[in-house]
Design a protein around this motif. Structure first.
Motif, mmCIF file in Angstrom:
data_model
loop_
_atom_site.group_PDB
_atom_site.id
_atom_site.type_symbol
_atom_site.label_atom_id
_atom_site.label_comp_id
_atom_site.label_asym_id
_atom_site.label_seq_id
_atom_site.Cartn_x
_atom_site.Cartn_y
_atom_site.Cartn_z
ATOM 1 N N UNK A 1 0.936 -1.271 -0.060
ATOM 2 C CA UNK A 1 -0.003 0.198 0.062
ATOM 3 C C UNK A 1 0.996 1.254 0.054
ATOM 4 N N UNK A 2 0.876 2.123 -0.880
ATOM 5 C CA UNK A 2 1.632 3.010 -0.991
ATOM 6 C C UNK A 2 0.927 4.498 -1.203
ATOM 7 N N UNK B 1 -0.965 13.033 -8.342
ATOM 8 C CA UNK B 1 -0.429 12.192 -9.414
ATOM 9 C C UNK B 1 -1.359 10.856 -9.756
ATOM 10 N N UNK B 2 -2.544 11.017 -9.330
ATOM 11 C CA UNK B 2 -3.564 9.915 -9.185
ATOM 12 C C UNK B 2 -3.953 9.657 -10.532
ATOM 13 N N UNK C 1 -2.395 3.836 -3.627
ATOM 14 C CA UNK C 1 -2.432 2.551 -4.520
ATOM 15 C C UNK C 1 -2.130 1.452 -3.819
ATOM 16 N N UNK C 2 -2.828 0.347 -4.020
ATOM 17 C CA UNK C 2 -2.549 -1.014 -3.691
ATOM 18 C C UNK C 2 -2.034 -1.779 -4.765
ATOM 19 N N UNK D 1 5.241 3.133 -9.940
ATOM 20 C CA UNK D 1 5.589 3.616 -8.645
ATOM 21 C C UNK D 1 6.379 5.028 -8.434
ATOM 22 N N UNK D 2 6.801 5.369 -9.494
ATOM 23 C CA UNK D 2 7.517 6.762 -9.627
ATOM 24 C C UNK D 2 6.592 7.717 -9.242
ATOM 25 N N UNK D 3 5.300 7.527 -9.269
ATOM 26 C CA UNK D 3 4.188 8.421 -9.004
ATOM 27 C C UNK D 3 3.680 8.468 -7.461
#
Lengths: 175, 389
Positions: A20-21, A27-28, A68-69, A98-100
């Motif tokens: 979970x991040x 950035x969505x 984000x999951x 994941x860079x976002x």
């Protein structure tokens, strides 16, 4: 010095792995677009084939696209092979998505495993309808089933399946 | 080697991919790069360092005996001596904590602490190990190999007379294991599952991936070929992906194909070249005479010696993922039929047309009698360790 415990519950040969991040503010939309682009890429199916241990995986945006999951289940333990994947198409997708997310060091960074570990949360229950079957075994089973149906479509099958050695197959032939 | 990537490549061996890095051979202990002679005498010794100053003195005397890999006319001639230190050994020599912490977690823990990961359970478990293995008393290990006993003695005599900055440069990690082989049990198993001597040989070859002479099944699938087995230019010159994708010649579950799948997964994400093992093992004990099926009680097996840059990525990965599991070949329940931690219920599948053959009830043939992780310093680091005060 202790090894950090690997997150992820096991069910037979399968392990679950979920991170979970926090999405970087604003950035969505970019996450959504990156995931959708990757999803439509013809290399996606090929990449999953190349991994050969991934049962399923999903990205889920939630809390108004602020979080984000990434949720997956696969055979074996993820940390053993993760470095091998650093040069694959999947690694590029991970890097782009994941860079976002906050704090992501980049997929080539030596600390990337620690980042995933820090953001991973182990399930409190993990169930699977086929816990002892690996991805490669399931592929093989599907290929055998396809071949079996081909046999049944042959008019000579009824006679052939009456051989005593084929009794277990004949029992599967009626339905 | 910790600082430099390295590929072991004997002449004639085809390599699959990747670039070669220049090695600082004059800083690498000779045994790392040189395979042992075809016939040889060898030994290993382990020491405990009780006193720091004595430890330094010992290393100082040992260092000249450790031949440099670059030196063809090394002091040891055709023989080589390697000196390696465990985590407790480096500690006993007074290596500062900051340096100690720079070593990998597996090395710091030692092999006994990694037993579950390595499949060292039951008879192979640390509780059953020969002492001092599995204790904090194993500090320094010396291995010596020579073409014959006389030259071995000369080397040992020299060794007897003779165990931060960049210490890991040109150094390697070592995994040492004393692996007992129950040859009689292996022989009995073959006999119980064959109807002729030829079939026994065939079955053994399928389990190993090579015939008795060393000739690989991939190049000689039907029968042994001693000439091929003896030819170092040819006996490693084969790949799997195009020549034997289904394993009709060399089973995917066989010992050598598990330990080094070569190009088998070239269209999969797994990078085989990241999991290669450089081995410098030595056989010990008398051969069990041909045809003997009852154990004579003699100690025999191999001193398994792995040398590499990473214990976890190379040695532990291969041991846990490829030797004691079969997920990677689509058979999760199958282990290495030779060296896997089987318990009497082991399974081994031999692809064969028209119908595959499947062996059941495999027992454990190889037992770990003890082992340890060591660090094999480069020549300069060895000197530095000896000089450090």
């Amino acid at each position: 010095m202790e090894h950090p415990k690997r997150p992820g519950l096991k069910a037979g040969v399968m392990t679950e792995f979920t991170v979970y991040t926090n999405v970087k503010p604003g950035h969505g939309k970019a996450v959504r677009e990156t995931v959708e682009r990757a999803n439509n890429d013809p290399r996606r199916a090929e990449a999953i084939q190349e991994i050969g241990t991934l049962h399923e995986a999903r990205f889920v945006l939630f809390d108004d696209d602020t979080r984000l999951m990434f949720c997956s289940s696969f055979d074996g333990s993820w940390d053993k092979y993760i470095d091998d994947f650093a040069t694959t198409y999947i690694a590029n997708v991970f890097d782009a998505v994941f860079s976002h997310c906050e704090g992501f060091p980049g997929i080539k960074d030596p600390n990337v495993k620690d980042w995933f570990m820090a953001n991973a949360r182990e399930a409190i229950a993990f169930n699977c309808a086929y816990p002892d079957a690996s991805v490669k075994e399931i592929w093989k089973a599907l290929a055998v089933e396809k071949a079996f149906q081909e046999v049944l479509d042959n008019p000579a099958a009824e006679q052939a399946l009456k051989a005593p050695a084929l009794k277990p197959l004949l029992e599967q032939a009626a339905t | 080697m910790a600082a430099k990537s390295h590929r072991s490549s004997t002449k004639g061996e085809r390599v699959t991919q990747g670039a070669t890095t220049m090695l600082e051979v004059n800083d690498i202990q000779s045994g790392v790069l040189r395979p042992r002679p075809p016939s040889y005498a060898g030994t290993y010794m382990v020491f405990r360092i009780d006193d720091q100053a004595t430890g330094h003195e010992m290393l100082k005397r040992l260092t000249p005996a450790v031949a440099s890999a670059a030196d063809a006319t090394s002091p040891a001639g055709d023989a080589w001596v390697m000196v390696a230190l465990s985590y407790h050994g480096l500690k006993a020599l007074g290596v500062p904590p900051a340096s100690l912490e720079s070593f990998s977690p597996e090395f710091q823990q030692g092999m006994a602490a990694r037993a579950a990961e390595l499949g060292d359970v039951g008879e192979s478990g640390p509780d059953h190990w020969e002492r001092p293995f599995g204790t904090s008393d194993v500090h320094l290990a010396i291995t010596a190999i020579a073409p014959d006993r006389t030259r071995l003695e000369q080397v040992l005599e020299r060794a007897r007379q003779a165990a931060y900055r960049g210490m890991s440069r040109n150094g390697s990690y070592v995994a040492f294991r004393k692996l007992h082989q129950d040859v009689a049990a292996f022989s009995r198993y073959l006999a119980a599952h064959s109807t002729s001597t030829e079939e026994e040989e065939w079955l053994a070859a399928k389990m190993v991936g090579r015939w008795r002479s060393g000739a690989p099944l991939t190049l000689s699938p039907e029968h042994d070929n001693p000439e091929l087995g003896a030819d170092p230019k040819r006996h490693n010159d084969f790949l799997y992906y195009d020549d034997d994708p289904k394993g009709f010649k060399c089973p995917p579950g066989s010992h050598i194909r598990r330990l080094n799948p070569r190009d088998q997964f070239k269209h999969e994400a797994v990078q085989v070249n990241r999991h290669r093992l450089l081995r410098r093992g030595l056989a010990y004990g008398p051969l069990l005479p041909e045809g003997v099926r009852q154990d004579d009680g003699a100690e025999r097996g191999i001193f398994f010696i792995f040398i590499g840059a990473s214990l976890s990525r190379q040695f532990e990965f291969v041991q846990s993922e490829w030797v004691n599991q079969g997920i990677f070949i689509g058979a999760p329940g199958e282990k290495d039929p030779m060296s896997g931690s089987n318990d009497g219920t082991g399974v081994f599948t031999i692809p064969k047309q028209p119908i595959r053959q499947r062996l059941q009830g495999l027992p454990q043939f190889v037992t770990n009698r003890g082992g340890e992780y060591f660090f094999l310093p480069g020549m300069r680091a060895l000197q530095w360790l000896a000089d450090a005060r």
